[in-house]
Design a protein around this motif. Structure first.
Motif, PDB file in Angstrom:
ATOM      1  N   GLU A  24      -7.682  -3.506   4.933  1.00  0.00           N
ATOM      2  CA  GLU A  24      -8.018  -3.013   3.604  1.00  0.00           C
ATOM      3  C   GLU A  24      -7.732  -1.517   3.493  1.00  0.00           C
ATOM      4  O   GLU A  24      -7.856  -0.781   4.477  1.00  0.00           O
ATOM      5  CB  GLU A  24      -9.502  -3.258   3.304  1.00  0.00           C
ATOM      6  CG  GLU A  24      -9.894  -4.717   3.298  1.00  0.00           C
ATOM      7  CD  GLU A  24     -11.343  -4.913   2.956  1.00  0.00           C
ATOM      8  OE1 GLU A  24     -11.742  -4.595   1.810  1.00  0.00           O
ATOM      9  OE2 GLU A  24     -12.099  -5.379   3.835  1.00  0.00           O
ATOM     10  N   GLU A  30      -4.712   2.934  -1.045  1.00  0.00           N
ATOM     11  CA  GLU A  30      -4.034   1.713  -1.505  1.00  0.00           C
ATOM     12  C   GLU A  30      -2.804   2.017  -2.349  1.00  0.00           C
ATOM     13  O   GLU A  30      -1.897   1.199  -2.451  1.00  0.00           O
ATOM     14  CB  GLU A  30      -5.005   0.808  -2.280  1.00  0.00           C
ATOM     15  CG  GLU A  30      -5.454   1.349  -3.616  1.00  0.00           C
ATOM     16  CD  GLU A  30      -6.627   2.325  -3.553  1.00  0.00           C
ATOM     17  OE1 GLU A  30      -7.117   2.688  -4.636  1.00  0.00           O
ATOM     18  OE2 GLU A  30      -7.051   2.726  -2.448  1.00  0.00           O
ATOM     19  N   LYS A  37      -5.205  -3.483  -2.347  1.00  0.00           N
ATOM     20  CA  LYS A  37      -6.306  -3.047  -1.479  1.00  0.00           C
ATOM     21  C   LYS A  37      -6.513  -3.945  -0.260  1.00  0.00           C
ATOM     22  O   LYS A  37      -6.831  -3.462   0.812  1.00  0.00           O
ATOM     23  CB  LYS A  37      -7.607  -2.970  -2.273  1.00  0.00           C
ATOM     24  CG  LYS A  37      -7.634  -1.833  -3.261  1.00  0.00           C
ATOM     25  CD  LYS A  37      -9.007  -1.683  -3.881  1.00  0.00           C
ATOM     26  CE  LYS A  37      -9.025  -0.437  -4.761  1.00  0.00           C
ATOM     27  NZ  LYS A  37     -10.374  -0.008  -5.069  1.00  0.00           N
TER      28      LYS A  37
END
Length: 115
Positions: A24, A30, A37
């Protein structure tokens, strides 16, 4: 002398099994990964076990879409990127030398913000 069924003369390679992870990115990191993400990934078999060090190389080659200098510095992450392994600070887990386990959750959170 013939060694039928024996292991003499054979070479066996020990290969680490594939490792499935949830990777993540947050805190703006991101954006370097097409805004995605969460990535469910399976790392392929390789001769050595997977460590965070190898994962970072794999991420750079496979997932990172732009501006690698904002994520990677040398063989580690940029200062200001918090790394969590199964919700624990990677500094407590051995950092780059942590041996990844199947179903681990690895989170990269940028603490750097423009202003």
């Amino acid at each position: 002398m013939d060694n039928v069924g024996g292991i003499a003369g054979r070479i066996f390679a020990i290969v680490a099994a594939p490792v499935s992870l949830l990777v993540e990115f947050g805190g703006g990191a991101e954006l370097l990964f097409d805004g995605i993400k969460k990535h469910q990934v399976t790392l392929p078999c390789q001769p050595e076990p997977w460590h965070i060090r190898n994962l970072l190389k794999w991420i750079k080659q496979t997932l990172l879409k732009e501006r690698p200098e904002l994520f990677i510095q040398g063989d580690t992450v940029q200062p200001g990127i918090l790394v969590l392994i199964n919700d624990a600070d990677w500094e407590l887990m051995g950092e780059l030398d942590y041996k990844l386990q199947d179903q681990d959750n690895v989170v990269f959170i940028s603490t750097l913000h423009g202003g």
